[in-house]
Write a protein that holds these residues in place. Structure first.
Motif, PDB file in Angstrom:
ATOM      1  N   TRP A  67       0.868  -1.177   0.000  1.00 26.57           N
ATOM      2  CA  TRP A  67       0.000   0.000   0.000  1.00 26.57           C
ATOM      3  C   TRP A  67       0.905   1.228   0.000  1.00 26.57           C
ATOM      4  O   TRP A  67       1.745   1.387   0.907  1.00 26.57           O
ATOM      5  N   ASP A  68       0.723   2.112  -0.947  1.00 22.54           N
ATOM      6  CA  ASP A  68       1.559   3.302  -1.057  1.00 22.54           C
ATOM      7  C   ASP A  68       1.453   4.163   0.202  1.00 22.54           C
ATOM      8  O   ASP A  68       0.435   4.133   0.904  1.00 22.54           O
ATOM      9  N   TYR A  69       2.499   4.939   0.473  1.00 18.80           N
ATOM     10  CA  TYR A  69       2.461   5.873   1.600  1.00 18.80           C
ATOM     11  C   TYR A  69       1.524   7.055   1.329  1.00 18.80           C
ATOM     12  O   TYR A  69       1.083   7.718   2.264  1.00 18.80           O
ATOM     13  N   PHE A  70       1.249   7.320   0.058  1.00 23.21           N
ATOM     14  CA  PHE A  70       0.499   8.514  -0.307  1.00 23.21           C
ATOM     15  C   PHE A  70      -0.998   8.240  -0.425  1.00 23.21           C
ATOM     16  O   PHE A  70      -1.438   7.104  -0.566  1.00 23.21           O
ATOM     17  N   ARG A  71      -1.788   9.334  -0.353  1.00 23.17           N
ATOM     18  CA  ARG A  71      -3.225   9.315  -0.598  1.00 23.17           C
ATOM     19  C   ARG A  71      -3.980   8.348   0.323  1.00 23.17           C
ATOM     20  O   ARG A  71      -4.995   7.781  -0.051  1.00 23.17           O
ATOM     21  N   ASN A  72      -3.428   8.155   1.538  1.00 17.69           N
ATOM     22  CA  ASN A  72      -4.121   7.351   2.539  1.00 17.69           C
ATOM     23  C   ASN A  72      -4.444   5.944   2.023  1.00 17.69           C
ATOM     24  O   ASN A  72      -5.504   5.366   2.308  1.00 17.69           O
ATOM     25  N   ALA A  73      -3.519   5.393   1.266  1.00 15.09           N
ATOM     26  CA  ALA A  73      -3.780   4.142   0.544  1.00 15.09           C
ATOM     27  C   ALA A  73      -4.099   2.980   1.476  1.00 15.09           C
ATOM     28  O   ALA A  73      -5.005   2.181   1.193  1.00 15.09           O
TER      29      ALA A  73
ATOM     30  N   ASP B  68       6.222   0.125   3.275  1.00 12.08           N
ATOM     31  CA  ASP B  68       4.990   0.205   2.493  1.00 12.08           C
ATOM     32  C   ASP B  68       4.513  -1.177   2.039  1.00 12.08           C
ATOM     33  O   ASP B  68       3.464  -1.303   1.418  1.00 12.08           O
TER      34      ASP B  68
END
Length: 278
Positions: free
Chosen positions: A202-208, A247
């Motif tokens: 799950w990416d660190y960005f956009r609250n993934a 991640d």
């Protein structure tokens, strides 16, 4: 035998996360990727104190792979993927542990695609396919474990339409993965959970992570001799929610003794048998 894979995204920066998970999950074998540390910076002492012997191939700031064995020293059989003597990337290491050949790999990302990085990824994949074919021909009980940087099918990505041009999902890469499997390898997690959405990243960005906007890019491919001994598998996804974590979440499978003849029917639930608290 419980075999796990964990892209730690920097072994020294995430060492406390790794040690915490090792203490709770107690895998017998662990394949690590993205060490991001030179050989002399590998935390061998801390891992030995935790009960694990290790072999590793480091690289400063980038790449790096390692194999850990609980209460034992892995017997190294190969360092680096054959087929390109000029390849300086630390992406493949192999060891024998309790009669099983463990190949730990970190596939190139390949972005941006098309381009030189994508070309390198495809060439590296072909080298892996060639080596995997040799392992199958030898009829060894073997597993190719790690971060493949590929989602083999639509079910392995939260929104496939957003990834059509990405190097992890382009048709050339998925085709290479399926050609690899077609040599006689079994995708262990998909074998156990044929219809479930299983994510390992799950990416660190956009609250993934909170949105469960994940990808399945960490895989276990089992040789024919070993696939018959597959008994369980899942993802310790709660680890992805820990503070200062990777991640990726650790994924794992369990291999029965040599009297096991057939993998069990698909089971629901993808958490470790040993509960991993947040």
């Amino acid at each position: 035998m419980k075999i796990a894979t964990f892209n730690v995204n920097g072994i020294n920066g995430r060492l406390q996360v790794l040690l915490r998970w090792l203490a709770q999950a107690q895998p017998d074998v662990v394949c690590l990727q993205e060490l991001k540390a030179s050989d002399d910076k590998f935390p061998q002492g801390a891992l030995e104190k935790a009960g694990y012997g290790a072999i590793w191939q480091g690289q400063k700031s980038w790449n790096g792979v390692a194999i850990l064995a609980r209460g034992a020293a892995p017997l190294e059989t190969r360092r680096g993927l054959p087929g390109d003597p000029d390849d300086s990337h630390s992406r493949y290491i192999e060891a024998a542990i309790d009669g099983i050949l463990i190949g730990c790999l970190y596939m190139p990302n390949g972005n941006p695609a098309p381009g030189p990085k994508f070309d390198y990824k495809l060439k590296w994949f072909e080298r892996l396919i060639a080596h995997a074919g040799e392992l199958q021909a030898a009829k060894l009980p073997a597993v190719l474990v790690g971060d493949y940087n590929v989602m083999p099918a639509d079910i392995d990505v939260y929104k496939p339409e957003r990834w059509v041009d990405d190097a992890l999902f382009r048709p050339e890469v998925r085709d290479a993965f399926h050609r690899l499997v077609a040599l006689g390898w079994t995708d262990a997690l998909r074998r156990l959970h044929p219809t479930e959405r299983i994510y390992t990243f799950w990416d660190y960005f956009r609250n993934a992570f909170a949105r469960d906007a994940g990808l399945r890019i960490d895989h276990f491919l089992l040789s024919g001799a070993l696939a018959r001994r597959l008994t369980a598998g899942g993802v310790d996804r709660a680890v992805r929610g820990w503070e200062k974590t990777s991640d990726h979440a650790p994924a794992w499978i369990e291999i029965g003794d040599q009297t096991s003849r057939r993998a069990p029917p698909a089971k629901k639930g993808l958490t470790s048998k040993r509960r991993i608290p947040r």
